[in-house]
Enzyme design. Structure first.
Site, PDB file in Angstrom:
ATOM      1  N   GLU A  68       9.713  -6.469  -3.753  1.00 44.01           N
ATOM      2  CA  GLU A  68       8.858  -7.347  -4.571  1.00 44.01           C
ATOM      3  C   GLU A  68       8.674  -7.170  -5.991  1.00 44.01           C
ATOM      4  O   GLU A  68       8.148  -7.844  -6.713  1.00 44.01           O
ATOM      5  CB  GLU A  68       7.436  -7.288  -3.994  1.00 44.01           C
ATOM      6  CG  GLU A  68       6.677  -5.975  -4.515  1.00 44.01           C
ATOM      7  CD  GLU A  68       4.974  -6.255  -4.555  1.00 44.01           C
ATOM      8  OE1 GLU A  68       4.485  -7.379  -4.350  1.00 44.01           O
ATOM      9  OE2 GLU A  68       4.425  -5.167  -4.699  1.00 44.01           O
ATOM     10  N   ASN A  69       9.115  -5.850  -6.525  1.00 41.65           N
ATOM     11  CA  ASN A  69       9.300  -5.642  -7.881  1.00 41.65           C
ATOM     12  C   ASN A  69      10.520  -5.471  -8.652  1.00 41.65           C
ATOM     13  O   ASN A  69      10.678  -4.959  -9.750  1.00 41.65           O
ATOM     14  CB  ASN A  69       8.122  -4.078  -8.182  1.00 41.65           C
ATOM     15  CG  ASN A  69       6.988  -4.113  -7.381  1.00 41.65           C
ATOM     16  OD1 ASN A  69       6.652  -3.423  -6.650  1.00 41.65           O
ATOM     17  ND2 ASN A  69       5.911  -5.009  -7.997  1.00 41.65           N
ATOM     18  N   HIS A  90       2.423   2.199  -4.407  1.00 39.16           N
ATOM     19  CA  HIS A  90       3.387   2.799  -5.179  1.00 39.16           C
ATOM     20  C   HIS A  90       3.234   4.186  -5.342  1.00 39.16           C
ATOM     21  O   HIS A  90       3.723   4.771  -5.992  1.00 39.16           O
ATOM     22  CB  HIS A  90       3.303   2.155  -6.815  1.00 39.16           C
ATOM     23  CG  HIS A  90       3.958   0.798  -6.889  1.00 39.16           C
ATOM     24  ND1 HIS A  90       4.697   0.313  -7.760  1.00 39.16           N
ATOM     25  CD2 HIS A  90       4.045  -0.309  -5.881  1.00 39.16           C
ATOM     26  CE1 HIS A  90       5.033  -1.089  -7.685  1.00 39.16           C
ATOM     27  NE2 HIS A  90       4.511  -1.333  -6.535  1.00 39.16           N
ATOM     28  N   ASN A  96       2.674  -9.209  -2.989  1.00 36.47           N
ATOM     29  CA  ASN A  96       1.979 -10.278  -3.494  1.00 36.47           C
ATOM     30  C   ASN A  96       2.691 -10.624  -4.649  1.00 36.47           C
ATOM     31  O   ASN A  96       2.042 -11.450  -5.233  1.00 36.47           O
ATOM     32  CB  ASN A  96       0.551  -9.429  -4.100  1.00 36.47           C
ATOM     33  CG  ASN A  96       0.958  -7.970  -4.737  1.00 36.47           C
ATOM     34  OD1 ASN A  96       1.490  -7.170  -4.295  1.00 36.47           O
ATOM     35  ND2 ASN A  96       0.451  -8.031  -5.974  1.00 36.47           N
ATOM     36  N   HIS A  97       4.058  -9.964  -5.065  1.00 33.90           N
ATOM     37  CA  HIS A  97       4.790 -10.556  -6.143  1.00 33.90           C
ATOM     38  C   HIS A  97       5.725 -11.368  -5.700  1.00 33.90           C
ATOM     39  O   HIS A  97       6.649 -11.699  -6.429  1.00 33.90           O
ATOM     40  CB  HIS A  97       5.215  -9.344  -7.061  1.00 33.90           C
ATOM     41  CG  HIS A  97       4.029  -8.805  -7.750  1.00 33.90           C
ATOM     42  ND1 HIS A  97       3.326  -9.433  -8.314  1.00 33.90           N
ATOM     43  CD2 HIS A  97       3.762  -7.517  -7.803  1.00 33.90           C
ATOM     44  CE1 HIS A  97       2.279  -8.526  -9.150  1.00 33.90           C
ATOM     45  NE2 HIS A  97       2.711  -7.503  -8.543  1.00 33.90           N
ATOM     46  N   HIS A 140       2.855  -1.318  -1.488  1.00 33.03           N
ATOM     47  CA  HIS A 140       1.857  -1.718  -2.545  1.00 33.03           C
ATOM     48  C   HIS A 140       1.381  -0.728  -3.780  1.00 33.03           C
ATOM     49  O   HIS A 140       1.148  -1.103  -4.582  1.00 33.03           O
ATOM     50  CB  HIS A 140       0.839  -2.626  -2.208  1.00 33.03           C
ATOM     51  CG  HIS A 140      -0.026  -3.396  -2.889  1.00 33.03           C
ATOM     52  ND1 HIS A 140       0.344  -4.358  -3.918  1.00 33.03           N
ATOM     53  CD2 HIS A 140      -1.356  -3.174  -3.430  1.00 33.03           C
ATOM     54  CE1 HIS A 140      -0.324  -4.882  -4.714  1.00 33.03           C
ATOM     55  NE2 HIS A 140      -1.446  -4.046  -4.409  1.00 33.03           N
ATOM     56  N   ASP A 151       8.399   0.225  -2.704  1.00 31.42           N
ATOM     57  CA  ASP A 151       8.652  -0.726  -3.736  1.00 31.42           C
ATOM     58  C   ASP A 151       9.512  -0.324  -4.823  1.00 31.42           C
ATOM     59  O   ASP A 151       9.652   0.470  -5.620  1.00 31.42           O
ATOM     60  CB  ASP A 151       7.332  -1.012  -4.226  1.00 31.42           C
ATOM     61  CG  ASP A 151       6.232  -1.379  -3.309  1.00 31.42           C
ATOM     62  OD1 ASP A 151       6.181  -1.001  -2.349  1.00 31.42           O
ATOM     63  OD2 ASP A 151       5.511  -2.440  -3.826  1.00 31.42           O
ATOM     64  N   HIS A 206       1.546  -4.743   3.481  1.00 23.56           N
ATOM     65  CA  HIS A 206       1.578  -4.769   2.109  1.00 23.56           C
ATOM     66  C   HIS A 206      -0.060  -4.905   1.543  1.00 23.56           C
ATOM     67  O   HIS A 206      -0.485  -6.027   1.536  1.00 23.56           O
ATOM     68  CB  HIS A 206       2.469  -5.951   1.246  1.00 23.56           C
ATOM     69  CG  HIS A 206       2.639  -5.448  -0.045  1.00 23.56           C
ATOM     70  ND1 HIS A 206       3.500  -4.550  -0.423  1.00 23.56           N
ATOM     71  CD2 HIS A 206       2.157  -6.277  -1.255  1.00 23.56           C
ATOM     72  CE1 HIS A 206       3.766  -4.818  -1.903  1.00 23.56           C
ATOM     73  NE2 HIS A 206       2.696  -5.473  -2.240  1.00 23.56           N
TER      74      HIS A 206
END
Ligand SMILES: [Fe+2]
Ligand SMILES: [Fe+2]
Length: 252
Positions: free
Chosen positions: A39-40, A175, A67-68, A173, A8, A148
């Site tokens: 995603e981040n 991190h 999820n983001h 996910h 991520d 994820h």
């Protein structure tokens, strides 16, 4: 063939970490393909077109999400034409691809992204059946799956479920990089979490003071990326000839 997969990438510091550490990783490993979880990128939440273009300029071949995925609405305007794969267990009508195909020399590499269900708040389809259905349709020499998910048990269960059917199952996910990179009994390469890429002394990429304020006050404090200058990069190197997975960790 060697594939570098990076966990991520969080905000601008994540891009800074890529710029700082990628040249030495390239020199040391001579990887051929680069896959990242994006995603981040947009200050922690989603990905904008400018972030995506930065990744392409840095030589990224495939971007996975989580999820983001859709936190930034502008993704809808470019996802279908981008080298981006979104979690396969979103409904069929969700924009974006369930599988991203990369051609490298005479090989076809499929990149798949799947979300877990345990402690995740998105009501997506069961990852096991989704993967069964998807894998029936995928024709590729190598298949890389980004799982994820929050629960380590769910990631391990998905990995063993796919063992021998895909090249690698790589968790994202949480991190924080896990110390369990291994080859599963039927040959699939696995790690529970790649870890994140960005600020070293934030909390999972976010400003540590804001995260602590959340814990200390139990109030819904809005998070921002951590600003400290120290960076980290986390991921793995997959050597598909030697059939090995090696941890990659760089930090200031
Ligand atoms: Fe993330
Ligand atoms: Fe996530």
């Amino acid at each position: 063939m060697k594939i570098l997969v990076i966990g991520d990438i969080y905000g601008k510091k994540g891009l800074d970490a890529l710029k700082k550490f990628l040249p030495e990783i390239k020199r040391d490993t001579n990887y051929h393909l680069l896959i990242v979880n994006g995603e981040n990128l947009a200050d922690g939440l989603g990905i904008r077109e400018a972030d995506y273009k930065e990744l392409m300029n840095l030589g990224v071949h495939a971007v996975t999400l989580g999820n983001h995925s859709f936190s930034k609405q502008e993704l809808f305007t470019f996802i279908n034409d981008a080298n981006i794969v979104r979690p396969a267990n979103y409904p069929e009508k969700t924009p974006g691809k369930s599988v991203l195909m990369i051609n490298f020399n005479d090989k076809k590499i499929a990149v798949i992204n799947i979300m877990g269900q345990i402690f995740m708040h998105d009501p997506l389809s069961d990852p096991f059946t989704t993967l069964d259905q998807l894998l029936e349709t995928v024709e590729a020499d190598e298949i890389i799956v980004d799982v994820h998910a929050e629960a380590t048990s769910e990631k391990l269960a998905i990995a063993h479920y796919l063992d021998g059917r895909v090249t690698a199952v790589l968790g994202t996910h949480t991190h924080v990089q896990t110390n369990d990179a291994m080859t599963l009994p039927k040959g699939t390469l696995y790690i529970t979490d790649l870890g994140m890429t960005g600020s070293k002394y934030g909390i999972l990429g976010a400003d540590k003071d804001l995260v602590m304020e959340r814990f200390l006050t139990k109030m819904p404090v809005r998070l921002r990326p951590h600003k400290g200058k120290e960076l980290q990069l986390n991921g793995v190197l997959l050597d598909l000839v030697q059939k090995r997975i090696n941890i990659i960790h760089k930090s200031d």
